[in-house]
Write an enzyme that holds these catalytic residues in place. Structure first.
Site, PDB file in Angstrom:
ATOM      1  CB  ALA A 162      -0.962  -0.032   1.274  1.00  0.00           C
ATOM      2  CG  PHE A 163      -0.938   5.290   0.225  1.00  0.00           C
ATOM      3  CD1 PHE A 163      -0.645   6.300   1.010  1.00  0.00           C
ATOM      4  CD2 PHE A 163      -2.332   4.745  -0.110  1.00  0.00           C
ATOM      5  CE1 PHE A 163      -1.450   6.692   1.754  1.00  0.00           C
ATOM      6  CE2 PHE A 163      -3.237   5.142   1.024  1.00  0.00           C
ATOM      7  CZ  PHE A 163      -2.762   6.129   1.944  1.00  0.00           C
ATOM      8  CE  LYS A 187      -0.674  -3.747  -7.810  1.00  0.00           C
ATOM      9  NZ  LYS A 187      -0.523  -2.292  -7.833  1.00  0.00           N
ATOM     10  CB  SER A 244      -9.107  -1.223   0.670  1.00  0.00           C
ATOM     11  OG  SER A 244      -9.106  -1.904  -0.709  1.00  0.00           O
ATOM     12  CB  VAL A 247      -8.612  -4.202  -3.045  1.00  0.00           C
ATOM     13  CG1 VAL A 247      -7.562  -4.864  -3.783  1.00  0.00           C
ATOM     14  CG2 VAL A 247      -8.773  -2.830  -3.699  1.00  0.00           C
ATOM     15  N   GLY A 248      -8.935  -6.408  -0.733  1.00  0.00           N
ATOM     16  CA  GLY A 248      -8.529  -7.475  -0.073  1.00  0.00           C
ATOM     17  C   GLY A 248      -9.734  -8.776  -0.354  1.00  0.00           C
ATOM     18  CD  GLU A 265      -1.108  -7.486   8.465  1.00  0.00           C
ATOM     19  OE1 GLU A 265      -2.039  -6.753   9.022  1.00  0.00           O
ATOM     20  OE2 GLU A 265      -0.552  -8.546   9.085  1.00  0.00           O
ATOM     21  CB  CYS A 299      -3.529   0.002   8.586  1.00  0.00           C
ATOM     22  SG  CYS A 299      -2.011  -0.924   9.152  1.00  0.00           S
ATOM     23  N   GLY A 464       2.187   2.284  15.746  1.00  0.00           N
ATOM     24  CA  GLY A 464       3.654   2.209  15.913  1.00  0.00           C
ATOM     25  C   GLY A 464       4.093   1.047  16.600  1.00  0.00           C
TER      26      GLY A 464
HETATM   27  C1  UN1 Z   1       0.058   0.095   8.053  1.00  0.00           C
HETATM   28  O1  UN1 Z   1      -0.316   1.110   8.375  1.00  0.00           O
HETATM   29  O2  UN1 Z   1      -0.097  -0.433   7.027  1.00  0.00           O
HETATM   30  O3  UN1 Z   1       2.207  -0.221  13.745  1.00  0.00           O
HETATM   31  C2  UN1 Z   1       1.073  -0.718   9.133  1.00  0.00           C
HETATM   32  C3  UN1 Z   1       2.395   0.497  12.947  1.00  0.00           C
HETATM   33  C4  UN1 Z   1       3.494   0.472  11.835  1.00  0.00           C
HETATM   34  C5  UN1 Z   1       2.613  -0.460  10.701  1.00  0.00           C
HETATM   35  C6  UN1 Z   1       1.640   0.390  10.212  1.00  0.00           C
HETATM   36  N1  UN1 Z   1       4.593  -0.089  12.374  1.00  0.00           N
HETATM   37  O4  UN1 Z   1       1.670   1.802  13.167  1.00  0.00           O
END
Ligand code: UN1
Length: 507
Positions: A162-163, A187, A244, A247-248, A265, A299, A464
């Site tokens: 993801a971006f 990708k 998302s 799409v997942g 994920e 996420c 985090g």
């Molecule tokens: C994500 O947003 O795809 O726990 C992962 C966290 C980061 C990873 C986030 N180490 O916020």
């Protein structure tokens, strides 16, 4: 190109004002459509990239399979040594790559560098792992027999990332996948192609130094058609998708329909719960970072805040004070804590969610608009928002859907059980956090009737997470087990050939 951008690209040897190849399979190429990498802070076009055509993807897949067939016989500790060298090269370019993430994705510099650090960390982890990917010996019921569980390489792993973490998500997958003896085809998000080109170049140098094929870590930039080829290809044993839920679901179903393996994920809808006994000097900044860090585009970002009635007024007052002190700025500037959203589409999503909050008469305690004064006119800046919807029905759209923007919805509760019920009442289940000093609350929260999320924190925010600590999924302690093909090997060392379960089949 502005000097703001050109210095960062030059430091990574990315040619300026030239169409770049977005495919790597040992050679740089590309014959698909051209996409633009656009800076979210200024709106400036950073580069044009020639993406992968379906034919490029097939060719890269062929090269990736050849690379796998060579690599699978390399002993695991030797694979670890390659990873150690990749780690060193990444560490040498840590600041430069971090700045590129900031330039292209829009997150602040310390977070950009932080996710390069995550890649370095997972490499360290995988180097150790390369000497510890142990199977077990199972006690056989038959005399003179042994049963071995052998972790063999799996094949080709496609990583669709993801971006929002254009370096780290690939890193988690690549490190474990390489340690396991697989070849990887990446990708990346179509909106962060430059970062993926820079990362791939660094890895390619390490592979080439060791006379290994570049297609061990192949790259195919592009959009949905590129993803579709990878997801549908029988040549891909494992698809690891981060993105998302929408799409997942499509990716998961497509992969399972050909009996492939997938790691998904997907979204989060993460809540922080604050108890009356919480240390607010920790909880207020913790929630602030969770909700506003990365402009709410993790996420793991905090989207829901449940405050116990007694402390709610004070908590909100202190939180609003922090929000008021935030100034949007150039994420490359070390003093900036709030950068832009990644795309104009994200701004639209933010705006329509705020509009919806207004339509349901939510109290908007802070924000609710775009910034009038931003450092650059072309940037996707929005004001982080705190809202109190009237309804606490978690099935309502405002609570049950994830909006990938800095909007924090607040509800007030009386008893912890109610807040835990709300925490668990949404379809997503990624991260959660409880702020308390009472051990009994901690026991409830982390136990069978507690949070149903994968990440269940206490006195630490929802975002985090460190590498190495989520069971089963990407980058976690046991995650490597998904990147191998387990062989159960029964070996008969005896002079008899008895059947299991005492079956008699003698003529
Ligand atoms: C994500 O947003 O795809 O726990 C992962 C966290 C980061 C990873 C986030 N180490 O916020």
């Amino acid at each position: 190109l502005s000097s703001r951008a050109s210095g960062i690209l030059s430091a990574l040897n990315i040619p300026l004002n030239k169409e770049l190849s977005g495919v790597y399979d040992g050679q740089w190429k590309g014959s698909g459509e051209v996409i633009e990498s656009v800076c979210p802070t200024t709106g400036e076009v950073l580069a044009r990239i020639r993406t992968a055509s379906p034919a490029d993807v097939s060719e890269t897949l062929t090269k990736t399979r050849e690379a796998y067939l060579q690599f699978r016989d390399v002993p695991a500790p030797r694979r670890g040594e390659i990873l150690r060298q990749i780690r060193e090269r990444l560490a040498n370019k840590r600041e430069e790559l971090g700045a590129l993430v900031t330039l292209e994705m829009g997150k602040i510099r310390s977070e950009g560098v932080g996710e390069v650090q995550e890649f370095i960390d997972i490499c360290d982890y995988a180097v150790g792992l390369s000497r510890m990917m142990n199977g077990r010996i199972v006690a056989s019921e038959r005399p003179g027999h042994s049963i071995l569980e052998v972790p063999n390489p799996l094949g080709v792993v496609a990583v669709l990332s993801a971006f929002n973490f254009p370096v780290a998500v690939y890193g988690w997958n690549l490190a474990l996948s390489l340690a396991a003896g697989n070849a990887t085809i990446w990708k990346p998000s179509p909106t962060t192609p430059l970062t993926s080109i820079a990362v791939t170049s660094i890895i390619a140098e390490a592979l080439s130094k060791n006379n290994l094929p570049g297609a061990l870590a192949g790259l195919v930039t592009g959009g949905q058609p590129v993803g579709e080829v990878l997801v549908g290809s029988k040549e891909v044993e494992l698809v690891s998708f981060t993105g998302s839920e929408r799409v997942g679901r499509i990716v998961g179903q497509a992969v399972v329909s050909r009996f492939g393996k997938s790691i998904l994920e997907l979204g989060g809808n993460n809540a922080s719960i604050v108890m009356p006994d919480a240390d607010l000097s920790l909880a207020v900044p913790g929630v602030f970072f969770g909700a506003v860090g990365t402009a709410g585009q993790r996420c793991t970002s905090t989207r829901r805040l449940f405050l116990q009635r007694d402390i709610a007024p004070e908590f909100l007052q202190r939180l609003q004070k922090l929000y008021a002190s935030l100034k949007p700025g150039d994420p490359l500037d070390d003093n900036t804590l709030l950068g832009p959203l990644h795309t104009p589409a994200a701004v639209n999503l933010y705006e329509s969610t705020v509009e919806y909050l207004r339509s349901i008469d939510a109290d908007i305690l802070f924000g609710g608009k775009g910034y009038e004064m931003t450092p650059y006119d072309g940037g996707n800046f929005v004001q982080p928002t705190i809202a109190v919807p009237k309804s606490v029905e978690m099935s309502d759209r405002i609570w049950s859907t994830e909006t990938f923007a800095p909007i924090l919805n607040v509800a007030i509760f009386d008893e912890l059980e109610e807040a835990i019920r709300w925490n668990n009442a949404v379809p997503q289940g990624l991260s959660s956090s409880l702020w308390t000093r009472d051990l009994r609350n901690v026991g409830k929260w982390t136990g069978p009737s507690g949070s149903d999320a994968g990440i269940v924190n206490v006195n630490a925010g929802t975002s985090g997470a460190e590498i190495g600590a989520s069971l089963g999924r990407e980058s976690g302690g046991d995650a490597w087990k998904q990147y191998v093909r387990w062989s159960a090997c029964t070996i008969n060392f005896s002079n008899e050939a008895p059947l299991a379960q005492g079956v008699n089949f003698n003529i």
